[in-house]
Write a protein that holds these residues in place. Structure first.
Motif, short mmCIF file in Angstrom:
data_model
loop_
_atom_site.label_atom_id
_atom_site.label_comp_id
_atom_site.label_asym_id
_atom_site.label_seq_id
_atom_site.Cartn_x
_atom_site.Cartn_y
_atom_site.Cartn_z
N LEU A 98 54.26 1.31 40.15
CA LEU A 98 55.42 1.57 41.17
C LEU A 98 54.96 2.34 42.46
CD1 LEU A 98 58.24 1.56 38.68
CD2 LEU A 98 57.61 -0.24 40.01
N LEU A 99 53.80 2.95 42.38
CA LEU A 99 53.57 3.96 43.64
C LEU A 99 52.86 3.04 44.68
CD1 LEU A 99 52.67 7.30 41.69
CD2 LEU A 99 54.49 6.77 43.40
N SER A 100 53.23 3.64 46.02
CA SER A 100 52.44 2.97 47.04
C SER A 100 50.96 3.28 47.13
CB SER A 100 53.18 3.32 48.43
OG SER A 100 52.71 4.83 48.60
N PHE A 106 57.23 2.47 46.01
CA PHE A 106 57.71 3.93 46.19
C PHE A 106 56.48 4.89 46.36
CE2 PHE A 106 60.15 1.70 42.96
CZ PHE A 106 61.61 1.59 43.70
N LYS A 107 56.96 5.93 47.08
CA LYS A 107 56.09 6.97 47.43
C LYS A 107 56.78 8.19 46.79
CE LYS A 107 55.47 5.16 52.04
NZ LYS A 107 55.85 5.39 53.60
N TYR A 108 55.61 9.15 46.80
CA TYR A 108 56.35 10.70 46.07
C TYR A 108 57.27 11.27 47.23
CZ TYR A 108 52.30 10.77 43.15
OH TYR A 108 51.28 10.51 42.11
N GLY A 109 58.29 11.95 46.71
CA GLY A 109 59.36 12.41 47.39
C GLY A 109 60.54 11.50 47.76
N GLU A 110 60.44 10.27 47.30
CA GLU A 110 61.46 9.23 47.81
C GLU A 110 62.59 9.26 46.66
OE1 GLU A 110 59.79 5.45 50.27
OE2 GLU A 110 59.62 5.45 48.13
N LYS A 111 63.86 9.12 47.32
CA LYS A 111 64.98 9.14 46.32
C LYS A 111 65.30 7.72 45.99
CE LYS A 111 67.29 13.22 48.63
NZ LYS A 111 68.74 13.48 49.09
N ASP A 122 72.17 8.81 34.32
CA ASP A 122 72.27 7.92 35.59
C ASP A 122 72.46 8.63 36.92
OD1 ASP A 122 72.04 5.57 33.84
OD2 ASP A 122 74.06 4.93 34.29
N GLY A 123 71.76 8.49 37.81
CA GLY A 123 71.97 8.92 39.04
C GLY A 123 70.90 8.92 40.14
N VAL A 124 70.99 9.71 41.13
CA VAL A 124 69.84 9.70 42.16
C VAL A 124 68.69 10.71 41.66
CG1 VAL A 124 69.46 10.19 44.46
CG2 VAL A 124 71.34 9.17 43.89
N TYR A 125 67.63 10.30 41.79
CA TYR A 125 66.17 11.23 41.37
C TYR A 125 65.39 11.13 42.53
CZ TYR A 125 67.78 11.13 36.57
OH TYR A 125 68.46 11.34 35.35
N ILE A 126 64.38 12.08 42.61
CA ILE A 126 63.36 12.23 43.46
C ILE A 126 61.95 11.92 42.82
CG2 ILE A 126 61.92 13.63 45.24
CD1 ILE A 126 64.71 15.13 45.50
N ILE A 127 61.01 11.25 43.13
CA ILE A 127 59.93 10.85 42.53
C ILE A 127 58.94 11.99 42.89
CG2 ILE A 127 57.97 9.23 42.34
CD1 ILE A 127 60.01 7.18 43.27
N HIS A 128 58.35 12.54 41.67
CA HIS A 128 57.63 13.77 41.84
C HIS A 128 56.06 13.68 41.20
CE1 HIS A 128 59.63 16.82 44.26
NE2 HIS A 128 60.61 16.56 43.42
N ASP A 129 56.19 12.71 40.19
CA ASP A 129 55.05 12.64 39.16
C ASP A 129 54.87 11.25 38.83
OD1 ASP A 129 53.20 13.73 37.69
OD2 ASP A 129 54.69 14.51 36.30
N THR A 130 53.58 11.04 38.21
CA THR A 130 53.02 9.73 37.93
C THR A 130 52.73 9.77 36.33
OG1 THR A 130 51.74 9.84 39.91
CG2 THR A 130 50.97 8.13 38.20
N HIS A 136 53.20 0.68 32.59
CA HIS A 136 53.49 -0.26 33.63
C HIS A 136 54.86 -0.64 33.61
CE1 HIS A 136 49.20 -1.06 34.09
NE2 HIS A 136 49.21 -1.19 32.69
N HIS A 137 55.21 -0.51 34.73
CA HIS A 137 56.76 -0.87 35.05
C HIS A 137 57.88 0.26 34.55
CE1 HIS A 137 57.71 -3.52 38.37
NE2 HIS A 137 58.88 -3.88 37.91
N CYS A 138 57.58 1.18 34.39
CA CYS A 138 58.17 2.25 33.66
C CYS A 138 58.42 3.51 34.44
CB CYS A 138 57.31 2.90 32.50
SG CYS A 138 56.89 1.47 31.25
N VAL A 139 59.48 4.13 34.07
CA VAL A 139 59.81 5.48 34.71
C VAL A 139 60.04 6.35 33.50
CG1 VAL A 139 60.94 4.50 36.87
CG2 VAL A 139 62.27 5.03 34.74
#
Length: 173
Positions: A98-100, A106-111, A122-130, A136-139
């Motif tokens: 899922l990372l560019s 997606f990129k690090y820092g994106e909401k 549920d809600g808005v998150y910021i991507i900080h980690d891998t 695969h295809h997980c968060v």
């Protein structure tokens, strides 16, 4: 070299052309330009791209050596997890696909908006980690250990992950 140039100039002097020989004929000089119709293809207007959403599997994690690398408080983008973090911190780890950096959207820092887990998560998150390369295809949603052990721990499939567009900038008009 200069003697050769002198001899060439002496033997073959340059010719001068009169200005009347350079003038255009009178018929050409009196022509005026006329409008020409050009047919250009009409292209449809491009609509703003819709925000794409992804169906992923979601889990929760807290920073400990057993679930992360040997430095659990530092994320893949170099951020340090706050000591008093909770699910309200809203940090997210995503799988590599899922990372560019590895060809994902997606990129690090994106909401991103995560929905389909629970009202609390549920809600808005910021991507900080891998996540680990085996996923695969997980968060992974960052929570603290106490929250996980009190019922927030889980695995959810079919979770919607949606990239948030840039926030509109207000300008006085």
């Amino acid at each position: 070299m200069s003697i050769a140039l002198f001899l060439l100039t002496f033997l073959f002097p340059p010719h001068t052309v009169s200005s009347s020989a350079l003038a255009l004929p009178s018929t050409v000089a009196t022509l005026s330009p006329r409008p020409v119709a050009i047919a250009l293809p009409v292209l449809p207007l491009k609509k703003a791209p819709k925000t794409v959403s992804y169906r992923v599997t979601a889990t929760t994690y807290w920073p400990e050596v057993g679930q992360t690398d040997d430095n659990p408080m530092e994320t893949a983008d170099g951020s340090i997890i706050p000591r008093r973090h909770s699910s309200k911190t809203r940090w997210l780890a995503v799988s590599r696909d899922l990372l560019s950096k590895w060809g994902g959207p997606f990129k690090y820092g994106e909401k991103v908006r995560v929905s389909g887990m629970s009202d609390d998560l549920d809600g808005v998150y910021i991507i900080h980690d891998t996540m680990n390369r085996r996923h695969h295809h997980c968060v992974d949603v960052l929570v603290n250990e106490r929250e996980c052990k009190s019922g927030m721990e889980g695995r959810w499939s079919g979770i919607q992950l949606k990239k948030l567009g840039p926030e509109p900038v207000w300008q006085a008009g």
